[in-house]
Structure formats: C-alpha cells, structure tokens
Design a protein around this motif. Sequence first.
Motif, short mmCIF file in Angstrom:
data_model
loop_
_atom_site.label_atom_id
_atom_site.label_comp_id
_atom_site.label_asym_id
_atom_site.label_seq_id
_atom_site.Cartn_x
_atom_site.Cartn_y
_atom_site.Cartn_z
N PRO A 89 0.81 -1.23 0.00
CA PRO A 89 0.00 0.00 0.00
C PRO A 89 0.83 1.27 0.00
CG PRO A 89 -0.04 -1.06 2.16
CD PRO A 89 0.63 -2.02 1.23
N GLU A 90 2.11 1.16 0.37
CA GLU A 90 2.97 2.35 0.40
C GLU A 90 3.47 2.74 -0.99
OE1 GLU A 90 5.73 -1.12 0.40
OE2 GLU A 90 3.78 -0.63 1.28
N LEU A 91 3.26 1.87 -1.97
CA LEU A 91 3.73 2.10 -3.33
C LEU A 91 2.58 2.53 -4.22
CD1 LEU A 91 6.06 -1.01 -3.71
CD2 LEU A 91 6.74 1.35 -3.19
N ALA A 92 2.84 3.49 -5.09
CA ALA A 92 1.80 4.01 -5.98
C ALA A 92 1.50 3.02 -7.10
CB ALA A 92 2.24 5.33 -6.57
N VAL A 93 0.30 3.10 -7.61
CA VAL A 93 -0.10 2.41 -8.84
C VAL A 93 -0.65 3.49 -9.76
CG1 VAL A 93 -1.72 0.82 -9.92
CG2 VAL A 93 -0.56 0.17 -7.81
N GLU A 94 0.07 3.79 -10.81
CA GLU A 94 -0.31 4.86 -11.73
C GLU A 94 -0.15 4.39 -13.17
OE1 GLU A 94 -1.64 7.58 -10.79
OE2 GLU A 94 -1.10 7.76 -8.67
N MET A 95 -0.84 5.05 -14.07
CA MET A 95 -0.77 4.72 -15.49
C MET A 95 0.43 5.44 -16.11
SD MET A 95 -3.91 4.84 -18.26
CE MET A 95 -5.01 3.78 -17.33
N VAL A 96 1.63 4.99 -15.72
CA VAL A 96 2.85 5.71 -16.08
C VAL A 96 3.62 5.07 -17.22
CG1 VAL A 96 3.15 6.75 -13.81
CG2 VAL A 96 4.08 4.47 -14.23
N GLY A 97 3.24 3.88 -17.63
CA GLY A 97 4.01 3.18 -18.64
C GLY A 97 5.32 2.66 -18.05
N GLY A 98 6.04 1.92 -18.85
CA GLY A 98 7.30 1.35 -18.40
C GLY A 98 7.76 0.28 -19.35
N GLY A 99 9.06 0.07 -19.44
CA GLY A 99 9.57 -0.90 -20.40
C GLY A 99 9.23 -0.46 -21.82
N VAL A 100 8.60 -1.34 -22.57
CA VAL A 100 8.24 -1.01 -23.96
C VAL A 100 6.93 -0.23 -24.04
CG1 VAL A 100 9.44 -3.03 -24.85
CG2 VAL A 100 7.00 -3.20 -24.30
N TRP A 101 6.23 -0.07 -22.90
CA TRP A 101 4.89 0.51 -22.93
C TRP A 101 4.91 2.00 -22.57
CZ3 TRP A 101 2.45 -2.93 -25.44
CH2 TRP A 101 2.69 -4.30 -25.21
N GLU A 102 4.27 2.80 -23.41
CA GLU A 102 4.10 4.22 -23.13
C GLU A 102 3.02 4.41 -22.07
OE1 GLU A 102 2.98 5.85 -26.87
OE2 GLU A 102 4.89 5.38 -27.86
N PRO A 103 3.01 5.55 -21.39
CA PRO A 103 1.91 5.81 -20.45
C PRO A 103 0.55 5.72 -21.15
CG PRO A 103 3.67 7.39 -20.12
CD PRO A 103 4.03 6.63 -21.36
N GLY A 104 -0.32 4.89 -20.63
CA GLY A 104 -1.65 4.75 -21.21
C GLY A 104 -1.75 3.77 -22.35
N GLU A 105 -0.65 3.12 -22.71
CA GLU A 105 -0.68 2.18 -23.85
C GLU A 105 -1.13 0.80 -23.38
OE1 GLU A 105 2.18 0.60 -27.51
OE2 GLU A 105 3.08 1.55 -25.75
N TRP A 106 -2.12 0.24 -24.08
CA TRP A 106 -2.57 -1.10 -23.72
C TRP A 106 -1.66 -2.14 -24.35
CZ3 TRP A 106 -6.60 1.98 -26.16
CH2 TRP A 106 -6.73 1.79 -27.53
N THR A 107 -1.76 -3.37 -23.85
CA THR A 107 -0.87 -4.43 -24.27
C THR A 107 -1.61 -5.43 -25.16
OG1 THR A 107 -1.29 -5.99 -22.45
CG2 THR A 107 0.22 -4.15 -22.00
N ASP A 108 -1.07 -6.65 -25.22
CA ASP A 108 -1.66 -7.67 -26.08
C ASP A 108 -3.07 -8.06 -25.64
OD1 ASP A 108 -0.34 -8.74 -23.81
OD2 ASP A 108 -0.28 -10.74 -24.69
N ASP A 109 -3.38 -7.89 -24.34
CA ASP A 109 -4.71 -8.24 -23.85
C ASP A 109 -5.79 -7.51 -24.64
OD1 ASP A 109 -2.57 -8.30 -21.85
OD2 ASP A 109 -4.09 -9.08 -20.48
N THR A 110 -5.66 -6.19 -24.68
CA THR A 110 -6.66 -5.37 -25.36
C THR A 110 -6.52 -5.48 -26.87
OG1 THR A 110 -6.70 -3.84 -23.49
CG2 THR A 110 -7.57 -3.02 -25.59
#
Length: 506
Positions: free
Chosen positions: A33-54
């Motif tokens: 709970p002390e760590l944030a969960v945000e739509m920040v992207g990371g690795g190959v993914w841009e912020p807000g970019e969906w992956t193979d699921d979508t």
Amino acid sequence: MTSFHDRIEGVLLGMAAGDALGAPYEFGPPRGPELAVEMVGGGVWEPGEWTDDTAMAIAIAETAATGTDLREPAAQDTIVARWHAWSLRAKDVGIQTRSVLTAAARSGAATADRARAEAIRLHERTGRTAGNGSLMRTAPVALAYLDDEDAMVDAARAVSELTHVDLDAGDACVVWCSAIRHAVRTGELDARTGLRHIEHRRRKLWQERLDAAESGPPASFANNGWVVAALQAAWSAITTTAVPSDDPAAGVFRADHLRLALDAAVRAGDDTDTVAAIAGALLGAAYGASAVPVRWRALLHGWPGISAHGLVGLASAIARGGEPDSFDYSYPGSPIDTVARHPYDDGVLLGGIGVLRRLPADVDAVVSLCRVADSDVPQGIPHVEVRLIDRVDEDENPHLDFVLLEGVRAVEQLRRQGRTVLVHCVGAYSRTPTIGALYGARLRAVDVDTALADVVRVLPGAQPNRAFRAALRRLHGDRPAAHAVTTSGHTACNTAARRSGSSHPC
C-alpha cells in the motif's frame, strides 16, 4: 436506456484501462500500500498504452462490429488472420498464443481450422494450455450477444479454443462473458450467473473457486498466469474492495469502486496487466464508461492506432450489430458557434462544437462534453472526452457528480500545464456553463451560484438544467475555500483529496 449504453461503452474502456494501468508492473511481486499504482508506462509501454490483452480483444471486436456471428468459420478466420498479422509486429505476445499462431501460419495463411488444430496439438503434447490468454480477450464476445445468451456461450468457447483448448480456459471465458453480459444488462456484479452453462460435473468446482476468490485477497492467487487464478484474482479484487458511499462534498463516489478495484488487481503482482484487464471489462460493464477516470481516458491508446474515443465507438458498433451510426453530428438548430472566455480565466474558452471545428490559434487542449464525430477529434493536442448527457433523469447520468468533478479536474490539470483549454458541448447552453461554474467556484473560492451567474453573463442564453444545478450545490456546497485552485498550480483541494483517500490531486 442511456445508462445501458454507458455500460456498453464501459466494457472495452474498462478493459483497456486495467490493461494499461497494470502494464508497468507486470511480473513484479505484490505491491504494498505504500507504493503508488499509476498509469505511467514502463519498459516497452508508453503511459496509457494497452498491451496484447486489449489488442487481441480489439481484433474480435472489429469482427463483431460488422454484425458477423462469431460462431461462423469465416468470422473466426478473420479474427485469426488479424491476430497473426498483429503478432508479427506486436511488442509482446503470450507464449502459448504466439506458438499457436506461428504454427498455424507455417504452411500457408493462418486460419481458424489451422489455429485450432495447432492448439489441440499443443495441448496433447504438453497438457498445459490453460493460460489466461483467451480469458483476457473475451469481453467483446459478451457485447456481441447481449440478446442471445446461449449463442454467447457457444461463441465464447469457440473463440477461446482458437488458441486455448483446455477446458478450464473455455469455462473461464463462459463464466466471465456471462458476468459481463449480465452487468451490461442490469448493472449488477455477479460472477455466478453463468455457472448454469458449465458442465454439471464441473459446476461445484467453479462454485468453490469463486467462493475462494471472495474470501482471499487478490495476491493470494499468485499463479495468475493460469486462467483460473487470473479469474480468481480479478474477482477477488472486485469483491474484496469496498464500494464507497456517495459523498460529493468530500469527493468520494460509488463510481470510485472501478478505480479502487483495478488498483487492487494490479497490486496482486505477477501478470498485473491481464488480471486488471479481466477485472476492468466486468467493472466497466457494471459501472459504465462514465466511471472510468478522465485522466485515464485521456492517456489510453494502442494497437491499431486508436484511443479511448475509438474504443467507445467500437463497443457501440458491436451493440448496433453492424448497423451504421445514425447519430446526426451536425446538431441542427443548435448555436454551435457560441464562444466566450471564462470570466475568471482567459486561458479557458467556453463554447459550442463549432468552435472545436475551427479551433482558435491559441487553443492547445480540448475538453469535450458531448458526442464528437471521428472527423472532429483534434489531432496533435490533448483531447479529453467527458460523458455528460443534458437531461435531468438520473438514469441519463448515473454518476453525475463524479463526472462533473472529473471534468473540472481535467480542465484544472491542463491549465496547470500552461495550456489554453476549449471546454465545449453542442451549443454551450447547459453542460459547458455547468463545468465552467464549478471550475470558477474552485478557482476563485466563491459559491457556485455566484460563479454560475458570472459564467452565464458571458454566455447569454445559457441555462444549466436543474439536475446540473443541484449537482453543483452537492459538490461545492457552502465551503468554497476547500476546493480553491489557482492556475499557477497551487491546489488547496489536496486537503479534500487526502480526506477522501484519493491518490489523485484535485
């Protein structure tokens, strides 16, 4: 029926939001709970970019949007061909899915028959083909059969078996599609509604699996690459996350359950994007597109080069069953060219949709409060779409207070970035002055009646409807200083955000 359409639009939007939210944390440990969960992207993914699921779900959705029955071989051929073409350039593809698609194309074009045959061979060879790859993409199947549950069950299994023939995978898709369909039709969250479609000898097993999901935290289903654990983790995130009670003055809303449950899904760790995508599809079906935070909607994008706007349009097209969109975007009879500067902030323009079509040179961000045609979506600048219906019935705007506050927060965020913002609806008659008044009240720390009067003064003829006026008073009440905001970036409303438990500054 407006809430019904909101829930239709929420399915793909909620799925993609969960997917993009979880992408940065994939394969990590459970997140404290002390760590944030945000739509920040990371690795190959841009912020807000969906992956193979979508992405894989979109291929199904595109086919369903033509009105084609997904049980037909030709429809499944189209889906498999689309998946294979996507997989050749995709940033990430599940191991089992890639194995099947690659093998299916080895001796010619990838077809449904070849894919299914390769899926069977893989299962016979390994006995381990119950990954979560078919469950993560199954949501569009539910949208395609809102009026035919039996057909949906058949289609869910058939589309699952294109890559995943294990019985657990097919069962999971049936259970989840049934829950999504039920949520769209009723607004209720119920994962057991589809158990009657599970083979009788396996029904008790699935009842026990759902019981376990409801009694343990999402992180307790650690092996969530397995389809059963992925479903359990998603259902656990939904059912063990408390549903807030509406308290508009404190900035707390029932609609926040979608955001909070997706946060819980991501915190489960491991296959975070998939668990959150699975949960997001069902949460979006129950709460609607209007419950998806605007800041997430503004970021969402991905293959095949579309945004949240495209997902909403695709979901609506599935529900129309291949019929063309008959909505008249010309808005005949409306004063679409109305425009004025906000009386408290020259950096905010208040106007009609005609202004969007001929953007003033200094505008570099847009907040739309009405339906916008694809051709009207501005390119190259931030564009935020807020689902707001100019009618007074409660069913028209199921999360009215939440949506108004989300819309104003979007304007505030864009202004803190130094952008000049156009806020528009059709004719700046009801929706635009409502957002303008709440923005002004928070900006100047004045009561909403004063702010509304000043906004209406620059928009002659404007008249927010009574439901909007009542919402303004619920949101702002007689404590204007609690939400004061300045365009320099200082926000006194952080106090209210902390009191409500929100991690998002006002």
